[in-house]
Design a protein around this motif. Sequence first.
Motif, mmCIF file in Angstrom:
data_model
loop_
_atom_site.group_PDB
_atom_site.id
_atom_site.type_symbol
_atom_site.label_atom_id
_atom_site.label_comp_id
_atom_site.label_asym_id
_atom_site.label_seq_id
_atom_site.Cartn_x
_atom_site.Cartn_y
_atom_site.Cartn_z
ATOM 1 N N LYS A 16 0.990 -1.262 -0.050
ATOM 2 C CA LYS A 16 -0.039 -0.025 -0.022
ATOM 3 C C LYS A 16 0.992 1.284 -0.078
ATOM 4 O O LYS A 16 0.553 2.319 0.016
ATOM 5 C CB LYS A 16 -0.815 -0.010 1.268
ATOM 6 C CG LYS A 16 -2.103 -1.034 1.196
ATOM 7 C CD LYS A 16 -2.901 -0.705 2.332
ATOM 8 C CE LYS A 16 -4.358 -1.521 2.086
ATOM 9 N NZ LYS A 16 -4.384 -2.896 1.776
ATOM 10 N N ASN A 18 2.123 2.833 2.437
ATOM 11 C CA ASN A 18 1.951 3.319 3.472
ATOM 12 C C ASN A 18 2.083 2.593 4.841
ATOM 13 O O ASN A 18 1.860 1.488 4.821
ATOM 14 C CB ASN A 18 0.534 4.158 3.759
ATOM 15 C CG ASN A 18 0.319 5.241 4.430
ATOM 16 O OD1 ASN A 18 1.276 5.596 5.119
ATOM 17 N ND2 ASN A 18 -0.731 5.808 4.614
ATOM 18 N N THR A 63 3.104 7.485 8.111
ATOM 19 C CA THR A 63 1.856 8.573 8.540
ATOM 20 C C THR A 63 1.797 8.273 10.142
ATOM 21 O O THR A 63 1.636 7.287 10.709
ATOM 22 C CB THR A 63 0.456 8.259 7.945
ATOM 23 O OG1 THR A 63 0.511 8.280 6.812
ATOM 24 C CG2 THR A 63 -0.456 9.193 8.653
ATOM 25 N N ASN A 114 -15.635 4.747 7.745
ATOM 26 C CA ASN A 114 -15.215 5.548 6.603
ATOM 27 C C ASN A 114 -14.719 6.894 7.051
ATOM 28 O O ASN A 114 -14.086 7.481 6.367
ATOM 29 C CB ASN A 114 -16.566 5.467 5.902
ATOM 30 C CG ASN A 114 -16.640 4.520 5.145
ATOM 31 O OD1 ASN A 114 -16.150 3.565 4.879
ATOM 32 N ND2 ASN A 114 -18.055 4.283 4.497
ATOM 33 N N LEU A 117 -11.175 6.342 7.623
ATOM 34 C CA LEU A 117 -10.438 6.194 6.310
ATOM 35 C C LEU A 117 -10.329 7.546 5.571
ATOM 36 O O LEU A 117 -9.262 7.787 4.943
ATOM 37 C CB LEU A 117 -11.358 5.303 5.376
ATOM 38 C CG LEU A 117 -10.577 4.211 4.732
ATOM 39 C CD1 LEU A 117 -9.787 3.221 5.713
ATOM 40 C CD2 LEU A 117 -11.514 3.234 4.236
ATOM 41 N N LYS A 118 -11.307 8.434 5.627
ATOM 42 C CA LYS A 118 -11.333 9.896 5.113
ATOM 43 C C LYS A 118 -10.173 10.564 5.680
ATOM 44 O O LYS A 118 -9.295 11.312 5.073
ATOM 45 C CB LYS A 118 -12.600 10.712 5.311
ATOM 46 C CG LYS A 118 -12.708 11.817 4.364
ATOM 47 C CD LYS A 118 -13.945 12.516 4.669
ATOM 48 C CE LYS A 118 -14.847 12.164 4.109
ATOM 49 N NZ LYS A 118 -16.285 12.793 4.502
ATOM 50 N N LYS A 121 -6.694 9.180 4.382
ATOM 51 C CA LYS A 121 -6.417 9.545 2.980
ATOM 52 C C LYS A 121 -6.202 11.023 2.793
ATOM 53 O O LYS A 121 -5.695 11.373 1.689
ATOM 54 C CB LYS A 121 -7.712 9.219 2.249
ATOM 55 C CG LYS A 121 -7.735 7.838 1.925
ATOM 56 C CD LYS A 121 -9.161 7.214 1.061
ATOM 57 C CE LYS A 121 -9.037 5.830 1.093
ATOM 58 N NZ LYS A 121 -10.142 5.401 0.049
ATOM 59 N N ASN A 122 -6.302 12.126 3.766
ATOM 60 C CA ASN A 122 -5.978 13.393 3.544
ATOM 61 C C ASN A 122 -4.897 13.782 4.769
ATOM 62 O O ASN A 122 -5.117 14.526 5.477
ATOM 63 C CB ASN A 122 -7.114 14.084 3.930
ATOM 64 C CG ASN A 122 -7.929 13.789 2.517
ATOM 65 O OD1 ASN A 122 -7.559 14.237 1.562
ATOM 66 N ND2 ASN A 122 -9.282 13.302 2.889
#
Length: 191
Positions: A16, A18, A63, A114, A117-118, A121-122
């Motif tokens: 991935k 990451n 991250t 979710n 997850l958002k 992803k940012n």
Amino acid sequence: DMLYNLNLAKDSARQKKNLLICEGYMDVISLFQNNIKSVVAPLGTSFTEEQLKLSWRYTDRPTIMFDGDEAGRRASFKAALMCLPFLIPNKSIQFVTLPNNTDPDSYLEIKKFNSLLKLLKNPIKLLDYIFYTSSNQVALNDADQKVSYDKYLDDLIETIKDKKIQYFYKRELKSLFFDKLRNSNKKNIVL
């Protein structure tokens, strides 16, 4: 210095591109059970240079997502500053910040998967993270405060060993700093 769960996370991290670094073992277990497989935690009290370099073996930009409490925010900022001297082209770190007094486990209980997850992803880039975290903690009301904060930024940049990264990070930080000053001046003008 090792990373908790690295043996299970490394294949997913490579695939991935990451690696998520959380504060504690329970966070790792909770996220892993929620199908976020490339997750680890520092073994020991804080994220170290050795753990940073180890994480770079699996991804160029790991991250950091520590807890959303005061201690977690301090630990995230400390990790950001710690990594500056070791930056090399194409190797950095990024950040995900959690709301006040939540950790990944409690965040998953409060919010839906979710939503997490958002956030993931940012992520926030290292330089933005350092600037916004530090500039929100200082008053920039007069020239002395501005000079003092500008000097603080210069001192941070000086810790970066790679001269090319140092040059571009300095330009970017100065740009963020002067944008903030311009925007704060606009708000203070009363017509």
